[in-house]
Design a protein around this motif. Structure first.
Motif, short mmCIF file in Angstrom:
data_model
loop_
_atom_site.label_atom_id
_atom_site.label_comp_id
_atom_site.label_asym_id
_atom_site.label_seq_id
_atom_site.Cartn_x
_atom_site.Cartn_y
_atom_site.Cartn_z
N LEU A 41 -25.22 -7.27 -35.22
CA LEU A 41 -26.60 -7.46 -34.76
C LEU A 41 -26.75 -8.79 -34.03
O LEU A 41 -27.52 -8.89 -33.05
CB LEU A 41 -27.54 -7.39 -35.95
N THR A 42 -26.06 -9.84 -34.46
CA THR A 42 -26.25 -11.18 -33.91
C THR A 42 -25.51 -11.38 -32.60
O THR A 42 -25.92 -12.20 -31.77
CB THR A 42 -25.79 -12.22 -34.94
N LEU A 43 -24.42 -10.65 -32.37
CA LEU A 43 -23.58 -10.90 -31.20
C LEU A 43 -24.34 -10.85 -29.87
O LEU A 43 -24.14 -11.72 -29.01
CB LEU A 43 -22.42 -9.90 -31.19
N PRO A 44 -25.23 -9.90 -29.61
CA PRO A 44 -25.94 -9.92 -28.32
C PRO A 44 -26.78 -11.17 -28.09
O PRO A 44 -27.11 -11.49 -26.95
CB PRO A 44 -26.82 -8.66 -28.38
N PHE A 45 -27.16 -11.87 -29.16
CA PHE A 45 -27.99 -13.06 -29.01
C PHE A 45 -27.18 -14.30 -28.66
O PHE A 45 -27.70 -15.21 -28.01
CB PHE A 45 -28.76 -13.34 -30.31
N ILE A 46 -25.92 -14.36 -29.11
CA ILE A 46 -25.18 -15.61 -28.98
C ILE A 46 -23.89 -15.45 -28.19
O ILE A 46 -23.15 -16.42 -28.04
CB ILE A 46 -24.83 -16.19 -30.37
N CYS A 47 -23.61 -14.26 -27.66
CA CYS A 47 -22.41 -14.04 -26.84
C CYS A 47 -22.84 -13.65 -25.43
O CYS A 47 -23.56 -12.67 -25.26
CB CYS A 47 -21.53 -12.94 -27.45
N ARG A 48 -22.38 -14.42 -24.47
CA ARG A 48 -22.70 -14.13 -23.08
C ARG A 48 -21.46 -13.77 -22.26
O ARG A 48 -21.57 -13.27 -21.14
CB ARG A 48 -23.40 -15.34 -22.45
N LYS A 49 -20.28 -14.01 -22.77
CA LYS A 49 -19.06 -13.66 -22.07
C LYS A 49 -18.81 -12.16 -22.19
O LYS A 49 -18.67 -11.64 -23.32
CB LYS A 49 -17.87 -14.43 -22.66
N PRO A 50 -18.74 -11.43 -21.08
CA PRO A 50 -18.52 -9.97 -21.18
C PRO A 50 -17.25 -9.60 -21.92
O PRO A 50 -17.24 -8.64 -22.69
CB PRO A 50 -18.49 -9.52 -19.71
N SER A 51 -16.19 -10.36 -21.70
CA SER A 51 -14.94 -10.01 -22.38
C SER A 51 -15.08 -10.11 -23.89
O SER A 51 -14.48 -9.32 -24.63
CB SER A 51 -13.82 -10.93 -21.90
N LEU A 52 -15.92 -11.04 -24.36
CA LEU A 52 -16.06 -11.23 -25.79
C LEU A 52 -16.93 -10.15 -26.42
O LEU A 52 -16.52 -9.50 -27.38
CB LEU A 52 -16.65 -12.62 -26.08
N TRP A 53 -18.15 -9.95 -25.87
CA TRP A 53 -19.01 -8.98 -26.53
C TRP A 53 -18.53 -7.54 -26.33
O TRP A 53 -18.75 -6.67 -27.18
CB TRP A 53 -20.46 -9.15 -26.09
N ARG A 54 -17.87 -7.25 -25.19
CA ARG A 54 -17.32 -5.89 -25.02
C ARG A 54 -16.23 -5.62 -26.06
O ARG A 54 -16.15 -4.53 -26.63
CB ARG A 54 -16.76 -5.72 -23.61
N ARG A 55 -15.37 -6.61 -26.26
CA ARG A 55 -14.29 -6.41 -27.23
C ARG A 55 -14.83 -6.24 -28.65
O ARG A 55 -14.38 -5.37 -29.39
CB ARG A 55 -13.31 -7.59 -27.16
N LEU A 56 -15.81 -7.06 -29.00
CA LEU A 56 -16.31 -7.02 -30.38
C LEU A 56 -17.26 -5.85 -30.61
O LEU A 56 -17.19 -5.18 -31.66
CB LEU A 56 -17.00 -8.34 -30.71
N LEU B 143 -37.64 -24.45 -27.18
CA LEU B 143 -36.85 -24.86 -28.35
C LEU B 143 -35.95 -23.73 -28.80
O LEU B 143 -34.76 -23.95 -29.10
CB LEU B 143 -37.79 -25.28 -29.48
N GLY B 144 -36.47 -22.51 -28.89
CA GLY B 144 -35.66 -21.38 -29.32
C GLY B 144 -34.49 -21.12 -28.39
O GLY B 144 -33.35 -20.86 -28.84
N GLU B 145 -34.72 -21.19 -27.08
CA GLU B 145 -33.63 -20.97 -26.14
C GLU B 145 -32.58 -22.07 -26.24
O GLU B 145 -31.37 -21.80 -26.13
CB GLU B 145 -34.20 -20.89 -24.73
N MET B 146 -33.04 -23.29 -26.48
CA MET B 146 -32.07 -24.39 -26.64
C MET B 146 -31.22 -24.21 -27.89
O MET B 146 -29.99 -24.39 -27.86
CB MET B 146 -32.82 -25.72 -26.69
N LEU B 147 -31.84 -23.81 -29.00
CA LEU B 147 -31.09 -23.62 -30.23
C LEU B 147 -30.11 -22.46 -30.11
O LEU B 147 -28.97 -22.53 -30.59
CB LEU B 147 -32.06 -23.39 -31.39
N LEU B 148 -30.55 -21.37 -29.47
CA LEU B 148 -29.64 -20.24 -29.28
C LEU B 148 -28.49 -20.62 -28.34
O LEU B 148 -27.36 -20.15 -28.52
CB LEU B 148 -30.41 -19.04 -28.72
N GLN B 149 -28.78 -21.47 -27.36
CA GLN B 149 -27.70 -21.93 -26.48
C GLN B 149 -26.69 -22.76 -27.25
O GLN B 149 -25.48 -22.67 -27.02
CB GLN B 149 -28.29 -22.73 -25.31
N ASN B 150 -27.18 -23.57 -28.20
CA ASN B 150 -26.25 -24.32 -29.06
C ASN B 150 -25.34 -23.37 -29.82
O ASN B 150 -24.13 -23.60 -29.95
CB ASN B 150 -27.03 -25.19 -30.03
N LEU B 151 -25.93 -22.30 -30.38
CA LEU B 151 -25.11 -21.33 -31.10
C LEU B 151 -24.15 -20.60 -30.17
O LEU B 151 -23.03 -20.24 -30.57
CB LEU B 151 -26.03 -20.33 -31.81
N THR B 152 -24.58 -20.37 -28.95
CA THR B 152 -23.68 -19.71 -27.99
C THR B 152 -22.46 -20.59 -27.71
O THR B 152 -21.33 -20.09 -27.61
CB THR B 152 -24.45 -19.43 -26.69
#
Length: 950
Positions: free
Chosen positions: A671-686, A633-642
């Motif tokens: 703090l939240t970005l590593p949990f809901i961002c999987r695109k390298p271009s996005l989390w590296r930039r932010l 359930l947790g992985e599904m909800l985090l995937q929704n947020l992603t």
């Protein structure tokens, strides 16, 4: 002054003799009652005015056997007519039949009674009956006399007199005697069985005397001593005449008697009672009497109104008469600073909650400030027993948009979330008559069903969740109910499936003997059902973030999902999925640390109550399976947020938060970005280019904005490290080598024996007086310090005993080994204390300080590795990390950071270690942030860490 001459009636014996003679026992019927009318009248008058009213007079009268002839006299008076018919469920007491031995029994045939032959009895007989009934009524005020009258069969003659003699005064005294007798439960049952209730009702409608009416009303009140008797009274029409009298505005004394009687009759209010009271026009007068100046009338009236709310058929009319405002006002008064106890509020709370079942009353309640009152009850911990009832009442406002908005503004959502895992109240179940009258039930024969299920079914029909009773099978369990049709989920092109297989809505529960076509899908409906239904309604708003995506609301939902004794309601899972799929909720999940909470609670299994100390829970058989389901359930909800975060809208929202938000929002976003961002271009930039990681590391040593902030931060840094080095395995980044290398040969040990080879040419003298042998040439080549000391121009170059100040033997031991070429012989482990003991002030710190002072960098590294092996190895724990960091050495700080953020580390230990690091760093956050940054970025930290500006 002459003394009054005594009369024969002053003697109790004389009066009893006259009474016995009149009853026919002493004369064997030789004298007629009429011949002894005058002496009998004087005796009865003396008994009533003097003997019975004197102190202890009733007891003496009973002890001298006065009740037997008195009842025989009444039986003679009743002998002219037949005994009343047995209308009750029982029969006349057997003692009545046995009483025939001491007096003539009434004729068993249907002979006409005296009242049928003449309009009223003769004056003398009427006077005799008045006196005798008055004496009996007075005697029945004492319990022993009531028991004796019942034993002697005195109830049936009274009922016969009530039937045959229609004079107001005799009816008054007979009703008074019956009312006194009804104070005993056994006598009360006999009075019902003797058929007195219809006669009392007839007397109430026929007589015009206020005193007589008061006596009859009191008798009816005393006869309502049990639910069965109250129902019998209502079914025999006892309530409507009372309501009609009340509507006629009687005198104050009769008014008080009427409201007291109606209060007793309305306890556990039956359908017949409510119908008669309404048909008798009593609702309006009752509402008017709620403001009566006399407290007894006022309080009894309010309780009657509260009792009437148990019947759905009368609640709309009660609301039209102003009952809603009256009950709300009284409940508000009792809840005030000088109000009554919680026990006195209970019937009013129940009544107000029942009034919420009809739309017309809900509108009145909303306009009269009832929503605020109900919210006050939910906030009051002393009213926790009523909380489930209040929440169920608020479900009535499910489709009242204005009321829902008001309830949300008053803070209903966190209170509902807190109700999901609260203790259940001990409220009684309502019967089917309490169901909403917006959709009156069809009175069709059906088998017995549980009261709570009948009430729930009627409510579901009235609110439109079911078209009729046929849609809700009686074969269903009373503990389950069909949910309202779920609203469509928010459409999103990239939304994942709602839930894994194990978390989908349960399949229809099939009942043996029923086809699947007639079985609807069922969901659990426990005490949390109303709260979940309201939360689901709030979650369907276009932007539910302000109410539902908050710490208290999320904690309540997650506590229910993970702590429910059985499978959680699918409605709760749909609420969480609906919130994580709503783009309007993304920023709220970031600001409230909701994404971090979802990961910690569901994926990692660490709830707020489990931090920092684990909460003890009872072991469950399927605990492992539940943890697996929660993780899914947790992985599904985090995937929704992603999905939301990586959409164009989400990228803009996160960028705005990180660059233009408040300081707290910027930290929460980083703090939240590593949990809901999987695109390298996005989390590296932010995180890297726009300084998100710098913000997070800088916030570690500031006051925590969330109770789990350091736990979230440790998990976030670990996730970010995995994003930066996705192929790195735990074996490639060990915190500290777990296996010690084989020790190297010791080169210093030969100097310590009795015959050292080679012989030492130098001794070092410690402060303790201990002399340690050494080789001058070997020691001089170990470091520039010893070269200058032993081979330079200092005086020590010519001395055979060179002092080494400020060294203990344990701290000097690894130095002497290092001077003679030992590398890895194990001497560096000697001064290091075991895990659990402080390092500051220890011999290990002393040895490290001496190695730096003597310019022995190799020894410093060896000592630091020894500290790491012991305190950050398998025997060490997260509490040792802060101790090691306090030594203030960059290499050890890097060891601490690697131990904390290691890929294979337990999340709880990782967070505890970060707590220790933050406490050890104090206000000097630079070394800690440099060490953590180096580990996250995969940079080896040697003597100096990388800059945060990289």
């Amino acid at each position: 002054m002459a003394t009054a001459k005594p009369t024969p009636t002053d003697s109790l014996s004389f009066c009893l003799a006259q009474l016995t003679a009149a009853a026919g026992e002493g004369l064997r019927g030789g004298k007629d009652t009429a011949t002894n009318e005058t002496p009998l009248g004087r005796a009865l008058l003396a008994l009533r005015t003097r003997h019975v009213k004197a102190a202890g007079g009733i007891e003496r009268f009973r002890a001298r056997g006065g009740l037997r002839p008195l009842l025989a006299l009444l039986r003679r008076a009743a002998a002219a007519g037949p005994a009343p018919s047995q209308t009750g469920p029982g029969s006349a007491p057997s003692s009545v039949e046995s009483a025939a031995s001491f007096g003539p029994a009434p004729s068993p045939g249907p002979a006409p009674c005296a009242a049928a032959a003449a309009p009223s009895p003769p004056a003398r007989l009427r006077k005799t009956l008045d006196l005798a009934l008055s004496i009996l009524a007075n005697c029945c005020t004492e319990g022993a006399c009531r028991a004796e009258v019942r034993r002697l069969g005195g109830i049936l003659p009274l009922v016969t007199i009530l039937q045959c003699v229609k004079t107001d005064s005799i009816q008054n005294r007979t009703a008074r005697a019956l009312g006194n007798l009804a104070m005993e439960p056994e006598s009360c049952g006999d009075i019902h069985s003797a058929g007195a209730v219809p006669l009392l009702v007839e007397s109430l409608t026929a007589c015009q005397d206020s005193q007589c009416r008061q006596s009859v009303v009191r008798a009816l009140r005393n006869l309502a001593d049990s639910p069965q008797h109250r129902l019998a009274l209502a079914q025999q029409g006892a309530v409507r005449p009372l309501a009609e009298l009340l509507a006629a505005a009687p005198d104050p004394a009769l008014t008080l008697a009427l409201v007291r009687a109606l209060l007793e009759l309305s306890r556990g209010c039956s359908r017949a009672c409510a119908e008669q009271l309404s048909l008798g026009g009593g609702l309006g007068p009752l509402v008017g009497l709620a403001s009566h100046p006399k407290r007894a009338v006022r309080e009894a009236t309010i309780l009657i109104l509260a009792n009437l709310c148990a019947q759905g058929l009368v609640r709309p009319a009660l609301g039209n008469a102003g009952g809603v405002e009256v009950l709300l006002g009284e409940l508000r008064r009792r809840r005030g600073p000088s109000g009554a106890s919680p026990a006195s509020q209970q019937p009013l709370v129940r009544a107000v909650c029942l009034l919420c079942r009809e739309a017309i009353n809900r509108a009145r309640l909303r306009d009269a400030g009832g929503l605020e009152l109900l919210m006050g009850l939910l906030r009051d911990p002393r009213a926790s027993t009523w909380h489930p009832r209040v929440v169920a009442a608020l479900v009535g406002f499910l489709y009242d948009t204005g009321a829902l908005g008001r309830l949300q503004a008053l803070g209903l959502v966190p209170l509902l979330a807190g109700q999901l895992c609260g203790e259940a109240g001990d409220e009684e179940e309502e019967g089917r008559e309490a169901a909403s009258w917006d959709f009156p039930e069809e009175r069709t024969p059906e088998r017995a069903e549980a009261g709570s299920f009948r009430s729930l079914r009627s409510w579901l029909i009235s609110e439109g969740y079911a078209a009729g009773p046929g849609d809700i099978s009686p074969d269903w369990s009373p503990e389950r109910c069909p949910p309202p049709p779920p609203p469509p989920e928010p459409a999103h092109p990239a939304s994942p499936s709602l839930a894994p297989t194990s978390l989908r809505t349960p399949r229809a529960l099939r009942t043996p003997g029923r086809s699947p076509a007639t079985t609807a899908a069922e969901e659990p409906w426990g005490r949390e059902g109303p709260a979940l239904l309201l939360l689901s309604r709030f979650s369907q708003a276009p932007d539910p973030s302000g109410a539902l995506v908050t710490g208290p609301a999320l904690c309540g939902l997650l506590a229910y999902v993970t702590g429910a004794p059985g499978p959680p309601s699918p409605r709760a899972l749909r609420i969480l999925a609906r919130l994580t799929c709503n783009p309007a909720c993304l920023e709220a999940f970031v600001r409230s640390y909701g994404a971090a909470l979802l990961r910690a609670w569901l994926v990692l299994g660490v709830a707020p109550d489990d931090w920092p100390v684990v909460r003890t829970r009872p072991a469950r058989r399927s605990q492992h399976q539940q943890q697996h389901q929660h993780r899914e359930l947790g992985e599904m909800l985090l995937q929704n947020l992603t999905v939301q975060a990586e959409s164009p809208f989400g990228v803009g929202a996160l960028t705005h938060l990180l660059l233009s938000g408040s300081p707290e929002d910027r930290v929460a976003c980083a703090l939240t970005l590593p949990f809901i961002c999987r695109k390298p271009s996005l989390w590296r930039r932010l995180l890297l280019d726009q300084g998100g990681l710098r913000l997070l590391l800088s916030a570690l040593t500031r006051p925590a904005p969330h109770p789990l902030f350091l736990f979230f931060a440790a998990d976030s840094l670990s996730c970010l490290q995995g994003l930066v080095s996705p192929t790195m395995s735990p074996a490639l980044l060990p915190a500290i080598p777990l296996d010690l290398d084989p020790p190297s040969p010791c080169l210093y040990e030969p100097l310590l024996g009795p015959a050292p080879i080679p012989a030492p040419d130098l001794h070092f003298l410690l402060d303790s007086g201990l002399r340690l042998p050494a080789q001058r040439a070997t020691s001089a080549t170990a470091s520039p310090f010893f070269r200058a000391l032993l081979a330079g121009s200092f005086a020590e170059a010519e001395m055979d005993l060179v002092p080494l100040r400020g060294l203990s033997p344990s701290a000097a031991w690894p130095i002497l080994h290092h001077l003679h070429g030992c590398r890895g012989c194990g001497a560096a482990l000697g001064p290091v204390p075991p895990p659990g003991q402080p390092l500051l002030g220890s011999e290990a710190e002393e040895a490290l300080e001496a190695a730096g002072r003597f310019l022995l960098p190799g020894l410093e590294e060896e000592l630091e590795e020894a500290v790491g092996r012991i305190h950050l190895g398998p025997q060490g724990g997260p509490e040792s990390v802060g101790e090691v960091f306090r030594l203030g050495r960059p290499r050890l700080a890097a060891h601490c950071a690697r131990w904390t953020l290691g890929p294979g580390q337990c999340p709880r230990k990782r967070a505890l270690a970060l707590v220790g690091l933050v406490e050890a760093a104090g206000e000097e956050a630079g070394p800690l942030t440099e060490a953590l940054l180096a580990v996250v970025m995969g940079v080896e930290l040697e003597g100096k860490g990388p800059s945060l500006d990289c």
